[in-house]
Design a protein around this motif. Structure first.
Motif, PDB file in Angstrom:
ATOM      1  N   PRO A 151       0.796  -1.222   0.000  1.00 26.66           N
ATOM      2  CA  PRO A 151       0.000   0.000   0.000  1.00 26.66           C
ATOM      3  C   PRO A 151       0.835   1.282   0.000  1.00 26.66           C
ATOM      4  CG  PRO A 151      -0.051  -1.015   2.172  1.00 26.66           C
ATOM      5  CD  PRO A 151       0.864  -1.848   1.337  1.00 26.66           C
ATOM      6  N   CYS A 152       2.164   1.185   0.167  1.00 29.94           N
ATOM      7  CA  CYS A 152       2.967   2.414   0.232  1.00 29.94           C
ATOM      8  C   CYS A 152       3.257   2.928  -1.172  1.00 29.94           C
ATOM      9  CB  CYS A 152       4.266   2.167   0.971  1.00 29.94           C
ATOM     10  SG  CYS A 152       5.390   1.119   0.054  1.00 29.94           S
ATOM     11  N   LEU A 156      10.611   1.923  -5.057  1.00 34.32           N
ATOM     12  CA  LEU A 156      11.431   0.787  -4.601  1.00 34.32           C
ATOM     13  C   LEU A 156      12.202   0.190  -5.774  1.00 34.32           C
ATOM     14  CD1 LEU A 156       8.930  -1.104  -2.245  1.00 34.32           C
ATOM     15  CD2 LEU A 156      10.664   0.561  -1.612  1.00 34.32           C
ATOM     16  N   VAL A 161      14.010   2.725   2.782  1.00 33.42           N
ATOM     17  CA  VAL A 161      12.684   2.220   3.174  1.00 33.42           C
ATOM     18  C   VAL A 161      12.844   0.867   3.850  1.00 33.42           C
ATOM     19  CG1 VAL A 161      10.400   1.579   2.344  1.00 33.42           C
ATOM     20  CG2 VAL A 161      11.657   3.389   1.186  1.00 33.42           C
ATOM     21  N   SER A 162      12.160   0.697   4.969  1.00 34.23           N
ATOM     22  CA  SER A 162      12.234  -0.607   5.635  1.00 34.23           C
ATOM     23  C   SER A 162      10.824  -1.079   6.003  1.00 34.23           C
ATOM     24  CB  SER A 162      13.107  -0.513   6.883  1.00 34.23           C
ATOM     25  OG  SER A 162      12.599   0.514   7.690  1.00 34.23           O
ATOM     26  N   LEU A 163      10.732  -2.307   6.460  1.00 37.18           N
ATOM     27  CA  LEU A 163       9.436  -2.916   6.767  1.00 37.18           C
ATOM     28  C   LEU A 163       8.626  -2.040   7.705  1.00 37.18           C
ATOM     29  CD1 LEU A 163      10.608  -6.591   7.333  1.00 37.18           C
ATOM     30  CD2 LEU A 163       9.492  -5.645   5.313  1.00 37.18           C
ATOM     31  N   CYS A 164       7.375  -1.828   7.374  1.00 40.05           N
ATOM     32  CA  CYS A 164       6.548  -0.954   8.201  1.00 40.05           C
ATOM     33  C   CYS A 164       5.406  -1.759   8.820  1.00 40.05           C
ATOM     34  CB  CYS A 164       5.996   0.205   7.361  1.00 40.05           C
ATOM     35  SG  CYS A 164       4.720  -0.337   6.232  1.00 40.05           S
ATOM     36  N   TYR A 167       3.494  -4.564   6.989  1.00 40.50           N
ATOM     37  CA  TYR A 167       4.123  -5.885   6.928  1.00 40.50           C
ATOM     38  C   TYR A 167       3.753  -6.665   8.194  1.00 40.50           C
ATOM     39  CZ  TYR A 167       7.737  -9.448   7.057  1.00 40.50           C
ATOM     40  OH  TYR A 167       8.388 -10.649   7.140  1.00 40.50           O
ATOM     41  N   CYS A 172       1.063  -6.488   3.842  1.00 41.88           N
ATOM     42  CA  CYS A 172       2.039  -6.292   2.763  1.00 41.88           C
ATOM     43  C   CYS A 172       3.108  -7.365   2.930  1.00 41.88           C
ATOM     44  CB  CYS A 172       2.653  -4.896   2.859  1.00 41.88           C
ATOM     45  SG  CYS A 172       3.994  -4.680   1.675  1.00 41.88           S
ATOM     46  N   PRO A 175       8.033  -6.196   0.115  1.00 45.87           N
ATOM     47  CA  PRO A 175       9.004  -6.133  -0.986  1.00 45.87           C
ATOM     48  C   PRO A 175      10.143  -5.149  -0.736  1.00 45.87           C
ATOM     49  CG  PRO A 175       6.926  -5.113  -1.630  1.00 45.87           C
ATOM     50  CD  PRO A 175       6.686  -5.805  -0.333  1.00 45.87           C
ATOM     51  N   CYS A 176       9.928  -4.150   0.141  1.00 44.74           N
ATOM     52  CA  CYS A 176      10.990  -3.160   0.374  1.00 44.74           C
ATOM     53  C   CYS A 176      12.238  -3.814   0.946  1.00 44.74           C
ATOM     54  CB  CYS A 176      10.488  -2.051   1.293  1.00 44.74           C
ATOM     55  SG  CYS A 176       9.866  -2.668   2.847  1.00 44.74           S
TER      56      CYS A 176
END
Ligand code: SF4
Length: 593
Positions: A151-152, A156, A161-164, A167, A172, A175-176
């Motif tokens: 949804p972000c 990428l 960017v890291s897992l938010c 996840y 989600c 994939p980041c």
């Protein structure tokens, strides 16, 4: 384009199906058409005495064509070109920016899906149109519940960017940080595309494939999550038992044309049950022939979304009915018929007719509404084009503390309060009004760009040349160029980006409008600032009281909103605040007196 030039070009045209394009001398699209036989179709332009054709040829400077494998393919190519290029001589959905579409950025490594009103030829896929943003969002939600697409909106891959939280909530696959196999994620995207194209069997197959792969790799948790999604998809697709069984699925489409605008109402009946009703406006370059409008609408609407029924009931029947039937059947993989209403369609056709009439009447009424005279004058002063949306900014603080900013939005000269925004200034040093203005305008425009919302037609700043310069710097940093001006209070001078300033006559409609917008921005900034100051004052008073920790302070703030209100409250009222007992309430009550 002279007849001679046209004749020479037509001589070269192949005897084959395809799409032809007339452009003006700047290369802009004027008209896109399709033909079963390009040579025969283009020859007809030599003898046509249709006023629209004559007007087109007067403006045309070049003609080109694309050969396609069939007339049906030509129809889809034509529809896609009209959608993106908006040629003025084609009938098309009114206001390209008006209807939302769903965009899937398939060219990205980790594609995103989101609603948009901007159609850009960037290789992304677009589905729609949808009658409103809520309908598009609901569809995306349904798709995300089946296919966990991120949804972000970050670009990428990115090291920053890291897992938010998405996840960790299982919404989600991450994939980041490469937590998901690219092939599996690509499968989710294919599934979403299939669903939006009406290919539900293929969407099911994608989930099955992903589930098998996860199980084979011993990722049982992931396999179970995909299995749940698969079951949800099957449940969604199952026919509603016992309701309207045997009823035919059909779309009732009615067009009502009036001058150079036409309204379309569409009622979807599924298994005999009425589903959604959607309404659209179509723009026609001239007096619109309803059959031609119907044809243009069906092409636009059904070439980028699934045909989920067996029959399209059309009033009136579209031009090129057989070709449309053939093209839509080919696309759907089953026979689609286009028919006039039968006896069983009568009621719904009447409802759709009334809806289209009402929609058309409203559109005509809107078009008749005069443009606010102040806006017309202002557009001239600021050298801007159409000026529908103006955003105004102001800064407020107390001796450099509690700096806040406001952004108010005026649409067609009227405040649109639901679009107002307020900001706490984060980076500017205390009392640095210019930096605060730079920050707020930067944050506001960056947000609009990131969310793919449209930018305002003009920006008004409460202040002088310094504040205007700061606003222009913010725009430059974002690479946008929006007409802007600053209105200073003392003599109501209007500062412009070219370094000059003007004093508009006291009775000028533009000045009256500008003052109203500026004052509203000021009022909004000050009221937010007062609220913050009130909260801060209350916090500092409460800080010294034993027994009041962060949670109770928050509860008091939420309940009273400001120190003034808390001061004026009775003992009984303070006792009502959750988490504040009688003893503590008395302590607070006494300490404030
Ligand atoms: S986990 Fe990563 S990819 Fe997924 S939404 Fe969060 S930031 Fe985006």
């Amino acid at each position: 384009m002279t007849k001679e030039t046209l004749r020479e070009l037509v001589r070269e045209a192949p005897v084959a199906p395809g799409v032809y394009i007339f452009r003006d001398k700047k290369g802009a699209y004027l008209y896109v058409g399709k033909a079963k036989d390009l040579s025969a179709r283009l020859s007809s332009y030599l003898t046509s005495d249709n006023p629209r054709t004559r007007a087109l040829l007067r403006r045309a400077a070049s003609l080109e064509w694309l050969v396609t494998s069939s007339e049906a393919e030509a129809l889809f190519t034509e529809s896609s070109l009209v959608r993106f290029q908006k040629p003025p001589f084609n009938i098309r959905l009114a206001g390209g920016e008006y209807y939302p579409y769903i965009k899937i950025t398939v060219k990205e490594t980790w594609p995103q899906i989101f609603p948009t009103r901007k159609l850009v030829e960037d290789g992304s896929l677009y589905f729609g149109p949808y009658p409103d943003a809520a309908a598009a969002r609901r569809t995306i939600q349904a798709i995300r519940s089946l296919f966990p697409i991120r949804p972000c909106k970050y670009s990428l891959p990115s090291k920053r960017v890291s897992l938010c939280i998405y996840y960790h909530m299982g919404r989600c696959p991450g994939p980041c940080e490469n937590e998901v196999d690219p092939e599996v994620y690509a499968g989710y995207i294919r599934g979403a595309v299939d669903l939006l194209s009406g290919k539900t069997k293929e969407a099911e197959a994608e989930l099955e494939r992903a589930m098998t792969k996860a199980a084979a790799e011993l990722r049982f948790e992931a396999a179970a999550a995909i299995r749940d999604r698969l079951l949800a998809l099957r449940k969604t697709l199952a026919a509603p038992a016992g309701f309207g069984e045997g009823g035919e699925s059909r779309d009732i489409v009615v067009v009502k044309a009036g001058g150079n605008i036409a309204a379309v109402s569409l009622i979807a009946l599924r298994e005999g049950r009425p589903g959604v009703e959607e309404r659209f406006l179509m723009e026609a370059p001239d007096e619109a022939d309803p059959a031609e409008v119907m044809s243009a609408f069906l092409k636009d609407y059904y070439t980028s979304r699934p045909v989920n029924c067996e029959r399209l009931v059309c009033v009136p029947l579209p031009e090129e009915r057989e070709l449309l039937e053939e093209a839509l059947s080919e696309r759907a993989g089953r026979r689609i018929r286009i028919t006039p209403p039968t006896k069983s369609d009568k009621n719904f056709t009447e409802i759709a007719s009334l809806a289209a009439e009402e929609h058309l009447a409203r559109a005509v009424e809107r078009m008749r509404k005069p443009i606010h005279p102040g806006l017309r004058e202002l557009a001239e002063v600021m050298g801007a084009g159409e000026m529908r949306r103006i955003e105004a900014f102001d800064i407020s603080h107390t001796a450099g503390r509690e700096t806040t900013a406001s952004c108010v939005v005026f649409l067609d000269g009227k405040p649109a309060k639901s679009l107002y925004r307020r900001f706490r200034i984060r980076t500017a040093r205390p009392s640095d009004d210019y930096a605060a203005m730079r920050e707020v305008i930067f944050r506001r425009l960056r947000r609009l760009i990131e969310e793919k919302e449209g930018l305002p037609d003009a920006i008004l700043i409460d202040g002088g040349p310094g504040q205007l310069g700061a606003g222009l710097e913010a725009m430059e940093a974002l690479g946008v160029n929006i007409p802007a001006a600053a209105l200073a209070k003392r003599y109501e001078e209007l500062y412009l980006p070219d370094g000059g300033h003007i004093i508009l006559p006291g009775k000028s409609k533009a000045l009256l409008l500008l003052k109203r917008i500026r004052d509203e921005a000021h009022r909004f900034a000050v009221s937010y600032h007062r609220t913050l100051r009130g909260k801060r004052g209350m916090e500092s008073v409460l800080d010294g009281l034993e027994g009041i920790g962060a949670a109770r302070k928050k509860a008091l703030l939420r309940y009273f909103g400001s120190l003034e209100r808390l001061r004026g409250a009775s003992l009984e009222e303070i006792e009502k605040v959750p988490g504040i007992g009688k003893k503590l309430a008395r302590k607070i009550y006494e300490s404030l007196r």
